[in-house]
Design a protein around this motif. Structure first.
Motif, short mmCIF file in Angstrom:
data_model
loop_
_atom_site.label_atom_id
_atom_site.label_comp_id
_atom_site.label_asym_id
_atom_site.label_seq_id
_atom_site.Cartn_x
_atom_site.Cartn_y
_atom_site.Cartn_z
N GLN A 164 32.55 36.75 47.62
CA GLN A 164 33.28 37.99 47.29
C GLN A 164 34.07 38.49 48.50
N VAL A 165 33.47 38.40 49.67
CA VAL A 165 34.16 38.85 50.88
C VAL A 165 35.36 37.95 51.16
N ARG A 166 35.18 36.65 51.05
CA ARG A 166 36.32 35.74 51.30
C ARG A 166 37.47 36.01 50.32
N ASP A 167 37.15 36.13 49.04
CA ASP A 167 38.20 36.34 48.04
C ASP A 167 38.93 37.66 48.28
N THR A 168 38.18 38.68 48.63
CA THR A 168 38.78 40.01 48.82
C THR A 168 39.67 40.02 50.06
N VAL A 169 39.18 39.44 51.15
CA VAL A 169 39.99 39.40 52.38
C VAL A 169 41.27 38.61 52.14
N ARG A 170 41.17 37.49 51.45
CA ARG A 170 42.36 36.67 51.19
C ARG A 170 43.41 37.47 50.42
N ALA A 171 42.95 38.18 49.40
CA ALA A 171 43.89 38.96 48.58
C ALA A 171 44.50 40.12 49.36
N LEU A 172 43.69 40.81 50.16
CA LEU A 172 44.20 41.94 50.96
C LEU A 172 45.18 41.47 52.02
N ASP A 173 44.83 40.39 52.68
CA ASP A 173 45.67 39.83 53.74
C ASP A 173 47.02 39.40 53.17
N ARG A 174 46.98 38.76 52.02
CA ARG A 174 48.22 38.28 51.38
C ARG A 174 49.10 39.45 50.97
N ALA A 175 48.46 40.57 50.59
CA ALA A 175 49.23 41.74 50.13
C ALA A 175 49.75 42.58 51.29
N GLY A 176 49.40 42.20 52.52
CA GLY A 176 49.97 42.90 53.67
C GLY A 176 49.11 43.98 54.29
N VAL A 177 47.84 44.05 53.92
CA VAL A 177 46.96 45.06 54.54
C VAL A 177 46.73 44.69 56.01
N GLU A 178 46.87 45.66 56.90
CA GLU A 178 46.82 45.35 58.33
C GLU A 178 45.42 45.33 58.91
N VAL A 179 44.54 46.14 58.37
CA VAL A 179 43.17 46.21 58.90
C VAL A 179 42.18 46.16 57.73
N ILE A 180 41.18 45.32 57.85
CA ILE A 180 40.16 45.16 56.80
C ILE A 180 38.80 45.40 57.42
N GLU A 181 38.08 46.40 56.92
CA GLU A 181 36.78 46.73 57.48
C GLU A 181 35.67 45.99 56.72
N VAL A 182 34.78 45.37 57.46
CA VAL A 182 33.67 44.60 56.87
C VAL A 182 32.39 44.99 57.60
N ARG A 217 47.48 53.43 72.86
CA ARG A 217 47.40 53.14 71.42
C ARG A 217 48.33 51.96 71.11
N PRO A 218 48.01 51.19 70.07
CA PRO A 218 48.86 50.04 69.73
C PRO A 218 50.19 50.48 69.14
N GLU A 219 51.18 49.62 69.21
CA GLU A 219 52.45 49.90 68.53
C GLU A 219 52.23 49.83 67.01
N LEU A 220 52.94 50.67 66.28
CA LEU A 220 52.87 50.59 64.80
C LEU A 220 53.96 49.66 64.28
N ARG A 221 53.61 48.88 63.29
CA ARG A 221 54.62 47.99 62.67
C ARG A 221 55.24 48.65 61.44
N HIS A 222 54.57 49.68 60.92
CA HIS A 222 55.06 50.35 59.70
C HIS A 222 54.88 51.86 59.88
N ASP A 223 55.37 52.62 58.90
CA ASP A 223 55.23 54.08 58.98
C ASP A 223 53.76 54.48 58.97
N VAL A 224 52.98 53.74 58.20
CA VAL A 224 51.55 54.02 58.08
C VAL A 224 50.80 52.71 58.22
#
Lengths: 343, 343
Positions: free
Chosen positions: B32-50, B3-10
């Motif tokens: 819509q997909v580009r805008d959403t991914v950009r916002a999620l990525d900037r906010a620190g979300v680690e995995v984005i399902e598409v 399993r991968p190492e975790l960078r955060h508690d969750v």
């Protein structure tokens, strides 16, 4: 005053027609109240609260004017209810003993006296008046996240000693996480649970209202509040129809007919919703920062007028620790933020 | 596969662009997909399902056609993400190994292989393909309320032995009450927790998604899913922005910037919502009766066509035990109900 006998495991109070008054900007019509009471009563709800969002006497410049005189609404509710009791909210300082007498004359059989969680000592006079009128009594300890479980229990003790039959852990900001809610329920039940019922009133600002209701029942809370379609301040209350479904799944008897509750929400309340209460940025900030849920529409209006984001206003209100009754400070905060932006 | 190492508690996975595809009737645009991914990525979300709501390859008559080819959307997402990984959903029988290779070529770095909670044995081939491609792996045990904690743990074991790095308790019906969720989390963590991370994917049909996420973290679950504005099947998923606020209040490190998450939901996703996912009668019935959340729009369409209430269709689907992949049976149920009404 002794506490009433319970007919079910949990006694559900629906506050669509009181807490929902905030979300309706206090514009309930008599027909909406009649239809809603009829549907709730038929579905087995035991207590139905009808008042201005800020309690009887709340119709004012500061809190927003009601479309229909609340005594008219209370009387209409009383006419429609065949088994449900009609309750009113009274916030000392907003509503008066005279308002309570008029509400009683209009048909209210229960009063819920609401104070800030550290100010139970302003409630005894009103419990005394209610007692004299032969009304059932509930005590709301609002913004319950703002004090410790131990202090909340001490405040509940003040209310019970003054004749309150059911002090409530009232999570006005929808801020209580599950462990925080549990600690407060346990402390209040330990303090007054032999003499009074303990209640819980939740909001969905961070999605904890229903979950906290489940925990409440587990640890001995017996009065639980909800609103149809969650209609209420902030992101709304725990939806009563969801409470019905969840307690049904848990095998906890509420006396509610789940399908009739789902119909009441969908067919009676949904058609008159100005907007479905939801966890948008402003509502989530209220739960996250611990801000009084009924500040929501006030902050949105100030945001529009002074061109500052509503969620910034709400966060600042949280930092400054404003509580119910300080609605006029919202304008102040908006002006300050507008000034900070300009400079 | 370790399993991968975790960078955060969750490790938060946002599924707005996959589970949300159901609520969008699979009509996401590339912008819509580009805008959403950009916002999620900037906010620190680690995995984005598409992906299509029913996983890659889902665009079809049975499940609904996508507006935009999902490989185009995956490639666009990959371009926008600076640190987040792009994941795809694969339901064996809908998606194929060839679809997975194409998704990998388009930029997907993780696959989430989804089976019914008792059918993990259809997943090993796909974990093998993913392994060959060097992709991270997750296993979804869908409709997790339909089997016991012990059996769910045994199914998770099958997945982990096949190379799955993180089996999920996937509450596709939004039906799990807190004690039911806790029992499943504990059983799966006990079975595979030394080798793999355990995940939780929830829906808000009876308002339990966020609460169950808190319990999940408490008992050792480390992958948790959400959607912005709850965009997803049924009443939607646990809102990722609410998870951010709640874990922040709990002092659980997710790596998320709460204000950036609130902005992403409010300013990027809310403007394109066809309707805000909500606990209406149909969605609550799904949680109450344990019905696959993505049946919602299918049932609403059948209801309109055959003039029977959608909530009746959904309840019947629950009684008959239909699961994902049996969407064609919804029409059958509607026809049967229409016949019963006529006779």
């Amino acid at each position: 005053m002794t506490r009433p006998e319970l007919r079910h495991d949990v006694r559900i109070t629906d506050t669509t027609l009181r807490d929902g008054s905030h979300a309706m900007d206090h514009q309930f019509s008599e027909a909406q109240v009649r239809d809603t009471v009829r549907a709730l009563d038929r579905a087995g709800v035991e207590v139905i609260e009808v008042s201005h969002g800020d309690g009887i006497g709340g119709s004012s410049f500061n809190y927003g004017f009601s479309r229909t005189d609340e005594m008219t609404l209370i009387a209409a509710a009383r006419e429609e209810a065949t088994t449900a009791k009609i309750a009113v909210l009274l916030v000392p300082g907003i509503g008066t003993a005279d308002d309570l007498r008029r509400a009683h004359d209009a048909g209210a059989e229960m009063v819920r006296v609401a104070t800030h969680c550290t100010e139970a000592d302003v409630s005894p006079q009103h419990f005394g008046v209610a007692h004299g009128l032969g009304m059932e009594t509930v005590g709301f300890l609002m913004m319950a996240h703002r004090t410790s479980p131990e202090d909340l229990a001490a405040q509940a003790r003040i209310m019970v000693d003054a004749g309150c039959q059911a002090p409530y852990v009232t999570d006005s900001a929808g801020a209580l996480l599950m462990h925080e809610a549990r600690a407060r329920f346990e402390a209040v039940v330990a303090e007054v649970g032999d003499e009074a019922w303990v209640g819980y009133h939740g909001h969905q600002n961070i999605a904890m209202g229903v979950a906290n209701s489940v925990i409440a029942q587990e640890v001995g809370v017996r009065y639980i509040d909800g609103s149809l379609c969650a209609l209420g301040a902030g992101a709304g209350n725990s939806p009563t129809e969801v409470l019905a479904a969840v307690f049904d799944r848990l095998g906890v008897d509420t006396g509610l007919d789940v399908l009739a509750m789902l119909d009441a929400a969908q067919e009676v309340v949904q058609p008159y919703l100005p907007r479905w209460p939801k966890m948008d940025r402003n509502a989530i900030v209220q739960g996250w920062a611990g801000v009084y849920s009924s500040f929501l529409l006030h902050a949105e209006r100030a945001a529009e007028r002074y061109k500052v984001p509503a969620h910034d206003i709400l966060r600042r209100c949280g930092e400054l620790g404003y509580v119910g009754g300080q609605e006029d400070m919202i304008i102040d905060v908006a002006l300050t933020l507008a000034g900070e932006r300009a400079s």
